[in-house]
Design a protein around this motif. Structure first.
Motif, PDB file in Angstrom:
ATOM      1  N   LYS A 278       0.833  -1.221   0.000  1.00 56.72           N
ATOM      2  CA  LYS A 278       0.000   0.000   0.000  1.00 56.72           C
ATOM      3  C   LYS A 278       0.858   1.257   0.000  1.00 56.72           C
ATOM      4  N   THR A 279       1.787   1.312   0.975  1.00 61.20           N
ATOM      5  CA  THR A 279       2.587   2.534   1.144  1.00 61.20           C
ATOM      6  C   THR A 279       3.474   2.771  -0.078  1.00 61.20           C
ATOM      7  N   THR A 280       4.008   1.694  -0.649  1.00 62.25           N
ATOM      8  CA  THR A 280       4.867   1.818  -1.833  1.00 62.25           C
ATOM      9  C   THR A 280       4.070   2.409  -3.007  1.00 62.25           C
TER      10      THR A 280
ATOM     11  N   THR B 165      -4.740   2.493   5.195  1.00 64.42           N
ATOM     12  CA  THR B 165      -5.291   1.721   6.307  1.00 64.42           C
ATOM     13  C   THR B 165      -5.671   0.300   5.890  1.00 64.42           C
TER      14      THR B 165
ATOM     15  N   ARG C  43       5.635  -9.641  11.553  1.00 61.41           N
ATOM     16  CA  ARG C  43       4.489 -10.139  10.786  1.00 61.41           C
ATOM     17  C   ARG C  43       3.946 -11.433  11.384  1.00 61.41           C
TER      18      ARG C  43
ATOM     19  N   ASN D 154      -0.944  -4.803  -7.463  1.00 59.38           N
ATOM     20  CA  ASN D 154       0.458  -4.389  -7.277  1.00 59.38           C
ATOM     21  C   ASN D 154       1.339  -5.636  -7.388  1.00 59.38           C
TER      22      ASN D 154
HETATM   23  P1  AP5 Z   1       4.788  -1.721   1.928  1.00 53.16           P
HETATM   24  O1  AP5 Z   1       4.492  -0.667   0.920  1.00 53.16           O
HETATM   25  O2  AP5 Z   1       5.518  -1.341   3.177  1.00 53.16           O
HETATM   26  O3  AP5 Z   1       3.462  -2.544   2.326  1.00 53.16           O
HETATM   27  P2  AP5 Z   1       2.183  -2.083   3.110  1.00 53.16           P
HETATM   28  O4  AP5 Z   1       1.042  -2.810   2.500  1.00 53.16           O
HETATM   29  O5  AP5 Z   1       2.092  -0.608   3.195  1.00 53.16           O
HETATM   30  O6  AP5 Z   1       2.484  -2.725   4.523  1.00 53.16           O
HETATM   31  P3  AP5 Z   1       3.009  -1.996   5.799  1.00 53.16           P
HETATM   32  O7  AP5 Z   1       3.996  -2.943   6.374  1.00 53.16           O
HETATM   33  O8  AP5 Z   1       3.533  -0.621   5.608  1.00 53.16           O
HETATM   34  O9  AP5 Z   1       1.756  -1.768   6.592  1.00 53.16           O
HETATM   35  P4  AP5 Z   1       0.840  -2.759   7.361  1.00 53.16           P
HETATM   36  O10 AP5 Z   1      -0.283  -3.041   6.477  1.00 53.16           O
HETATM   37  O11 AP5 Z   1       1.510  -3.943   7.954  1.00 53.16           O
HETATM   38  O12 AP5 Z   1       0.500  -1.926   8.625  1.00 53.16           O
HETATM   39  P5  AP5 Z   1       0.128  -0.399   8.848  1.00 53.16           P
HETATM   40  O13 AP5 Z   1       1.376   0.268   9.230  1.00 53.16           O
HETATM   41  O14 AP5 Z   1      -0.712   0.166   7.782  1.00 53.16           O
HETATM   42  O15 AP5 Z   1       5.568  -2.889   1.129  1.00 53.16           O
HETATM   43  C1  AP5 Z   1       5.940  -4.093   1.760  1.00 53.16           C
HETATM   44  C2  AP5 Z   1       7.191  -4.648   1.052  1.00 53.16           C
HETATM   45  O16 AP5 Z   1       6.856  -5.036  -0.282  1.00 53.16           O
HETATM   46  C3  AP5 Z   1       8.331  -3.604   0.916  1.00 53.16           C
HETATM   47  O17 AP5 Z   1       9.535  -4.257   1.140  1.00 53.16           O
HETATM   48  C4  AP5 Z   1       8.220  -3.155  -0.557  1.00 53.16           C
HETATM   49  O18 AP5 Z   1       9.433  -2.716  -1.076  1.00 53.16           O
HETATM   50  C5  AP5 Z   1       7.723  -4.411  -1.232  1.00 53.16           C
HETATM   51  N1  AP5 Z   1       6.944  -4.152  -2.452  1.00 53.16           N
HETATM   52  C6  AP5 Z   1       5.897  -3.305  -2.578  1.00 53.16           C
HETATM   53  N2  AP5 Z   1       5.407  -3.339  -3.842  1.00 53.16           N
HETATM   54  C7  AP5 Z   1       6.187  -4.222  -4.533  1.00 53.16           C
HETATM   55  C8  AP5 Z   1       6.182  -4.708  -5.882  1.00 53.16           C
HETATM   56  N3  AP5 Z   1       5.291  -4.305  -6.790  1.00 53.16           N
HETATM   57  N4  AP5 Z   1       7.101  -5.628  -6.217  1.00 53.16           N
HETATM   58  C9  AP5 Z   1       8.011  -6.083  -5.317  1.00 53.16           C
HETATM   59  N5  AP5 Z   1       8.077  -5.676  -4.028  1.00 53.16           N
HETATM   60  C10 AP5 Z   1       7.158  -4.752  -3.641  1.00 53.16           C
HETATM   61  O19 AP5 Z   1      -0.813  -0.606  10.129  1.00 53.16           O
HETATM   62  C11 AP5 Z   1      -0.273  -1.003  11.373  1.00 53.16           C
HETATM   63  C12 AP5 Z   1      -1.349  -1.492  12.295  1.00 53.16           C
HETATM   64  O20 AP5 Z   1      -2.296  -0.434  12.537  1.00 53.16           O
HETATM   65  C13 AP5 Z   1      -2.207  -2.655  11.797  1.00 53.16           C
HETATM   66  O21 AP5 Z   1      -1.573  -3.894  11.963  1.00 53.16           O
HETATM   67  C14 AP5 Z   1      -3.439  -2.500  12.687  1.00 53.16           C
HETATM   68  O22 AP5 Z   1      -3.218  -3.076  13.946  1.00 53.16           O
HETATM   69  C15 AP5 Z   1      -3.573  -0.993  12.814  1.00 53.16           C
HETATM   70  N6  AP5 Z   1      -4.581  -0.424  11.901  1.00 53.16           N
HETATM   71  C16 AP5 Z   1      -4.368   0.302  10.775  1.00 53.16           C
HETATM   72  N7  AP5 Z   1      -5.540   0.667  10.240  1.00 53.16           N
HETATM   73  C17 AP5 Z   1      -6.508   0.173  11.059  1.00 53.16           C
HETATM   74  C18 AP5 Z   1      -7.941   0.236  11.043  1.00 53.16           C
HETATM   75  N8  AP5 Z   1      -8.631   0.888  10.101  1.00 53.16           N
HETATM   76  N9  AP5 Z   1      -8.611  -0.384  12.044  1.00 53.16           N
HETATM   77  C19 AP5 Z   1      -7.966  -1.045  13.031  1.00 53.16           C
HETATM   78  N10 AP5 Z   1      -6.622  -1.145  13.089  1.00 53.16           N
HETATM   79  C20 AP5 Z   1      -5.908  -0.534  12.108  1.00 53.16           C
END
Ligand code: AP5
Length: 191
Positions: free
Chosen positions: A15-17, A90, A139, A174
């Motif tokens: 998502k963040t990427t 999110t 994770r 993605n």
């Molecule tokens: P990255 O972009 O970091 O992935 P992401 O989906 O953003 O995952 P995050 O680890 O940042 O977030 P998350 O979902 O675990 O937790 P968040 O911080 O939002 O990419 C991941 C990897 O893949 C990287 O190495 C990247 O380089 C690679 N990559 C990306 N695209 C690629 C591609 N096309 N090809 C190859 N490699 C690729 O949330 C934290 C916590 O907050 C949650 O666990 C939860 O407890 C809470 N939370 C958040 N929102 C809510 C909500 N609405 N309700 C309740 N709890 C919530």
């Protein structure tokens, strides 16, 4: 009024990427967005109250505590977003020890009222490898089937978000080696 776009997807899908790539592309075109991370807003409160040592511990908290943190995050984001274009990074649902918790329940939707909910998805085996390659996070260990089920549940619960708010649901793929295509798709809904 600015556009409110909620971007969701299972942990590690990218998502963040994709958001960062889309923001860069749009800034070059003169279209401004602010991106906020819902989990960061939740974690600020959790940290202050000594509830969690890191963001990955939050999904293990008591359900009612997570709901309270959600509420705090939603009102915090509503307060900063005003009329600007905003992207909210999110989750459609969060996997907790007692089952899936809706990421955008009614009390969150009422505050945010998104125009679009984006689901970032890719094949479960790619997500698994991305999680294994990211040492910065704690994770949950999950297999292919569990990740596939989580993505399916996210689609189902997002249909409810569309019913409640009238928002549209956009699926952005993605895939490995096709990040630019995912960014193009997100840019097309943000423009
Ligand atoms: P990255 O972009 O970091 O992935 P992401 O989906 O953003 O995952 P995050 O680890 O940042 O977030 P998350 O979902 O675990 O937790 P968040 O911080 O939002 O990419 C991941 C990897 O893949 C990287 O190495 C990247 O380089 C690679 N990559 C990306 N695209 C690629 C591609 N096309 N090809 C190859 N490699 C690729 O949330 C934290 C916590 O907050 C949650 O666990 C939860 O407890 C809470 N939370 C958040 N929102 C809510 C909500 N609405 N309700 C309740 N709890 C919530």
């Amino acid at each position: 009024m600015g556009k409110k776009v909620v971007v969701t997807g299972v942990p590690g899908v990218g998502k963040t990427t994709v958001i960062n790539g889309a923001m860069e592309r749009l800034a070059a075109e003169g279209v401004e967005y602010t991106a906020v991370n819902f989990g960061t807003f939740m974690f600020e409160v959790a940290k202050k109250e000594n509830l969690a040592a890191d963001r990955d511990e939050m999904r293990k908290l008591e359900k009612d505590v997570q709901k309270r943190l959600q509420q705090a995050a939603a009102s915090g984001i509503a307060a900063v977003s005003a009329d600007a274009n905003i992207i909210i990074d999110t989750h459609s649902s969060v996997k907790t020890p007692t089952g899936f918790l809706a990421g955008l329940p009614e009390w969150v939707l009422r505050e945010l009222m998104p125009d679009i909910v984006v689901l970032v998805e890719t094949d479960p085996d790619q997500i698994l490898l991305r999680r294994l390659g990211d040492a910065s996070r704690t994770r949950d260990m999950e297999g292919y089937r569990a990740i596939a089920e989580h993505q399916e549940f996210n689609r189902a619960v997002s249909a409810a978000y569309a019913m409640y708010t009238g928002c549209t649901i956009k699926i952005v793929r993605n895939e490995n080696f096709l990040l630019e295509q995912g960014i193009d798709d997100l840019v097309s809904v943000l423009r």
